[in-house]
Design an enzyme around this catalytic site. Structure first.
Site, PDB file in Angstrom:
ATOM      1  N   GLY A 282       0.705  -1.228  -0.117  1.00 40.26           N
ATOM      2  CA  GLY A 282      -0.242  -0.019  -0.202  1.00 40.26           C
ATOM      3  C   GLY A 282       1.294   1.695  -0.148  1.00 40.26           C
TER       4      GLY A 282
ATOM      5  N   CYS B  74       5.506  -5.892   1.764  1.00 38.65           N
ATOM      6  CA  CYS B  74       5.595  -4.719   1.308  1.00 38.65           C
ATOM      7  C   CYS B  74       5.099  -4.162   2.783  1.00 38.65           C
ATOM      8  CB  CYS B  74       5.311  -4.492   0.360  1.00 38.65           C
ATOM      9  SG  CYS B  74       5.809  -3.083   0.049  1.00 38.65           S
ATOM     10  N   TYR B  75       4.294  -3.115   1.994  1.00 40.43           N
ATOM     11  CA  TYR B  75       4.106  -2.746   3.512  1.00 40.43           C
ATOM     12  C   TYR B  75       3.575  -3.955   4.785  1.00 40.43           C
ATOM     13  CZ  TYR B  75       0.065   0.112   6.479  1.00 40.43           C
ATOM     14  OH  TYR B  75      -0.590   0.903   7.121  1.00 40.43           O
TER      15      TYR B  75
ATOM     16  N   HIS C  53       7.873  -7.349  -4.132  1.00 42.35           N
ATOM     17  CA  HIS C  53       6.447  -7.965  -4.126  1.00 42.35           C
ATOM     18  C   HIS C  53       6.401  -8.999  -5.129  1.00 42.35           C
ATOM     19  CE1 HIS C  53       3.971  -4.719  -3.508  1.00 42.35           C
ATOM     20  NE2 HIS C  53       5.014  -3.681  -3.334  1.00 42.35           N
TER      21      HIS C  53
ATOM     22  N   GLU D 128       4.026 -11.088  -6.348  1.00 42.84           N
ATOM     23  CA  GLU D 128       2.766 -11.380  -6.738  1.00 42.84           C
ATOM     24  C   GLU D 128       3.354 -10.643  -8.250  1.00 42.84           C
ATOM     25  OE1 GLU D 128       1.869  -7.857  -4.800  1.00 42.84           O
ATOM     26  OE2 GLU D 128       3.224  -9.775  -4.567  1.00 42.84           O
TER      27      GLU D 128
ATOM     28  N   SER E 275     -24.950  -8.530 -22.853  1.00 39.93           N
ATOM     29  CA  SER E 275     -23.979  -7.971 -23.973  1.00 39.93           C
ATOM     30  C   SER E 275     -23.674  -8.451 -25.110  1.00 39.93           C
ATOM     31  CB  SER E 275     -22.934  -7.324 -23.099  1.00 39.93           C
ATOM     32  OG  SER E 275     -21.652  -7.904 -23.317  1.00 39.93           O
TER      33      SER E 275
ATOM     34  N   GLY F 107     -20.860 -10.661 -24.751  1.00 37.33           N
ATOM     35  CA  GLY F 107     -19.455 -10.743 -24.439  1.00 37.33           C
ATOM     36  C   GLY F 107     -19.123 -11.719 -24.056  1.00 37.33           C
TER      37      GLY F 107
ATOM     38  N   ASP G  58     -18.416 -12.095 -21.117  1.00 37.01           N
ATOM     39  CA  ASP G  58     -18.802 -12.411 -19.471  1.00 37.01           C
ATOM     40  C   ASP G  58     -19.898 -12.626 -19.314  1.00 37.01           C
ATOM     41  OD1 ASP G  58     -15.793 -11.336 -19.190  1.00 37.01           O
ATOM     42  OD2 ASP G  58     -16.524  -9.321 -19.196  1.00 37.01           O
ATOM     43  N   SER G  59     -20.813 -11.825 -19.716  1.00 41.20           N
ATOM     44  CA  SER G  59     -22.308 -11.947 -19.662  1.00 41.20           C
ATOM     45  C   SER G  59     -22.962 -13.543 -20.210  1.00 41.20           C
ATOM     46  CB  SER G  59     -23.359 -10.553 -20.321  1.00 41.20           C
ATOM     47  OG  SER G  59     -22.329 -10.470 -21.913  1.00 41.20           O
ATOM     48  N   THR G  60     -22.233 -13.104 -20.806  1.00 38.39           N
ATOM     49  CA  THR G  60     -22.769 -14.788 -22.301  1.00 38.39           C
ATOM     50  C   THR G  60     -22.326 -16.273 -21.137  1.00 38.39           C
ATOM     51  OG1 THR G  60     -22.120 -14.111 -24.455  1.00 38.39           O
ATOM     52  CG2 THR G  60     -21.990 -16.223 -24.677  1.00 38.39           C
TER      53      THR G  60
ATOM     54  N   LYS H 235     -10.892 -12.488 -15.782  1.00 39.10           N
ATOM     55  CA  LYS H 235     -11.432 -12.879 -17.700  1.00 39.10           C
ATOM     56  C   LYS H 235     -10.920 -13.965 -17.486  1.00 39.10           C
ATOM     57  CE  LYS H 235     -12.804 -10.744 -20.022  1.00 39.10           C
ATOM     58  NZ  LYS H 235     -13.892  -9.723 -21.143  1.00 39.10           N
TER      59      LYS H 235
END
Length: 518
Positions: free
Chosen positions: A54, A81-82, A170, A172, A225, A227, A229-231, A374
């Site tokens: 952070g 880190c933080y 970090h 990640e 839509s 796309g 995600d919605s499909t 995604k």
């Protein structure tokens, strides 16, 4: 879930990457605000805790809230880190600031190969990614230094008895080549997590959650839509609710060329055979957007009108209680506003289906992918047997072409952008590049410049081409497109799209830019 790694977010832009790395191990991880209280309810299912990085300083008067009882909860804790500085501060160590700053690549020397450095060798050097001003000058009682760097004499520390570990760098990010190994050492040997988070388990849990949320006799509508995600959300929820799920595709007048026809063909009776309703609200959206140039106002206007359209559509369907959306975790991250109980992460932009939603809605939200990326949704789609052609579609923003037209929106400007975007898409597909790119699209700029066509002077607008590569949309690099492809695209747009006399290429990465221009 019973086998959960809890990630407390102190505002790092990399927090979501920690979640990704852990999920890639087959272990479920959940990101929560850093001020989450260490209550019995919040500890439910938690087998390990990670404290993110952070931008704040631990000793600042307005430092993010944190419940130090997480250090006495008898679960393994990893500070990043933080998070390392916070662990040292809360457990009796000493911090220093200012003198030894490190940003970017750094050489880390391993002092002790125990715990999170299992598989490393004592005295070994490895590259890590640093981003800190403060550092730990003295470890807390019971801890030992595990690694060092030039800017952080104590670059990692650990208390093996309590299973508390921390790193100043970090692990990640891809810039720490062995960072995933360090995280795996914490999640698997230290925490002893089970690798039981799979696409099948997510599907089963999502179906069970949907059935519980929408009881028998009630119905839901899905904002579809076309796309990825919605499909995938529609296919998944159809398994849970059957014909009680009504998929509503709204033509908002901001779609790409032939998009409506393609969606009806792919998702209707001749395709996935979803319970599809098509609503033409194009004039309504364009009227609402008349005179609107500010990007945030565009998104909020579109979000509001979408909800109005869905509410009205729901009135024609009895007993509708829920609205299903394909909201993803990156949408939530970019739309999240700072608060006293969360690290001071900035609001990047409101997504129409997150920050753009009105405060009061008549329907309850059901978002099965709100905590997914995604690529995770694509894996779910493959297991649900959604055709690869649909899963491979590049992301398209919910506000559509409205955020790819800089400045005011009009029918004429939409027609110009559709024509230019279609040419870019055709050439990308013809060159075999489409599947290699995260996104590729055209942007219409309100910038006019002088040109020469047919020996005559022109004064017309500009098209910007944007193509990026990415893993999850949270970070992205601009793509190196072949010169011959760019030459064909530029020539075709200038020659075939009336009103354009200049084409430019966007070579900005995310960050500092975003993928979309607005």
């Amino acid at each position: 879930m019973k086998n959960k790694i809890l990630i407390l977010d102190f505002g790092s832009q990399f927090t979501q990457l920690i979640a990704r790395r852990i999920r890639e191990m087959g272990v479920f991880s959940e990101v929560r605000a850093c001020g989450l209280a260490c209550t019995d309810a919040n500890r439910q299912g938690v087998i390990g805790v990670i404290l993110s990085g952070g931008p704040a300083s631990v000793t600042d008067p307005d430092a993010p809230e944190f419940d130090s009882q997480w250090f006495t909860a008898k679960v393994p804790v990893l500070g990043v880190c933080y998070g390392m500085q916070l662990m040292a501060h809360c457990c009796g160590g000493r911090l220093e600031s200012g003198a030894n700053r490190e940003y970017g690549n750094a050489d880390l020397t391993i002092l002790n190969e125990a715990g999170i450095f299992c598989g490393f060798s004592k005295g070994e050097n490895t590259t890590v990614w640093m981003s800190h001003g403060d550092h730990v000058a003295e470890v807390p009682p019971g801890f030992q230094s595990l690694a060092t760097s030039s800017g952080a004499p104590i670059a990692a520390m650990g208390n093996e008895d309590k299973r508390h570990y921390a790193v100043q760098f970090h692990p990640e990010v891809v810039h720490t080549p062995r960072g995933t190994q360090i995280l795996e050492n914490f999640v698997l040997p230290v925490v002893k997590a089970e690798r039981n988070w799979t696409s099948s388990s997510v599907i089963a849990d999502s179906i069970a959650a949907a059935k519980a949320a929408v009881p028998v006799g009630k119905q839901a509508i899905c904002g579809l839509s076309g796309g990825v995600d919605s499909t995938v959300a529609a296919v998944l929820l159809q398994r849970a609710l059957g014909d009680r799920l009504h998929c509503i595709f709204v033509d908002n007048g901001l779609l790409r060329r032939h998009e409506r026809q393609e969606v009806e063909r792919a998702l209707g009776p001749s395709g996935l055979n979803l319970n599809l309703h098509v609503v033409d609200a194009s004039q309504r959206f364009l009227t609402a957007l008349d005179g609107v140039s500010d990007p945030e106002q565009k998104r909020k206007t579109i979000g509001r009108v979408f909800i109005e359209v869905f509410d009205e559509a729901a009135k024609g369907i009895p007993n509708v209680t829920h609205l299903v959306q394909g909201t993803l975790y990156p949408d939530v991250i970019e739309s999240s506003a700072p608060s006293g109980k969360r690290g001071p992460s900035a609001t990047i932009k409101s997504h129409h289906n997150v920050g753009g939603l009105p405060e009061k809605m008549n329907l309850k939200l059901l978002e099965p992918f709100r905590d997914l990326f995604k690529d995770e949704v694509r894996r779910l789609g493959a297991e649900l047997e959604v055709p690869a052609a649909l899963l491979g579609r590049q992301p398209f923003p919910g506000p559509g072409l409205a955020v790819r037209i800089i400045g005011p929106i009009s029918v004429a400007r939409l027609d110009v952008l559709r024509a230019a975007d279609a040419i870019f898409h055709e050439e990308i597909v013809a060159a075999g590049l489409y599947s290699q790119l995260w996104q590729s699209f055209a942007v219409l700029l309100p910038v006019r410049s002088v040109g020469v066509m047919g020996d005559g002077r022109t004064y017309e607008e500009t098209i910007a081409l944007r193509a990026v590569t990415s893993e999850d949309g949270m970070t992205a690099d601009w793509a190196y497109l072949p010169h011959d492809v760019l030459r064909r695209v530029s020539n075709r747009i200038i020659n075939q799209v009336k009103g354009i006399n200049r084409v430019v290429l966007d070579i900005s990465s995310k960050p500092p830019a975003t993928i979309e221009w607005e």
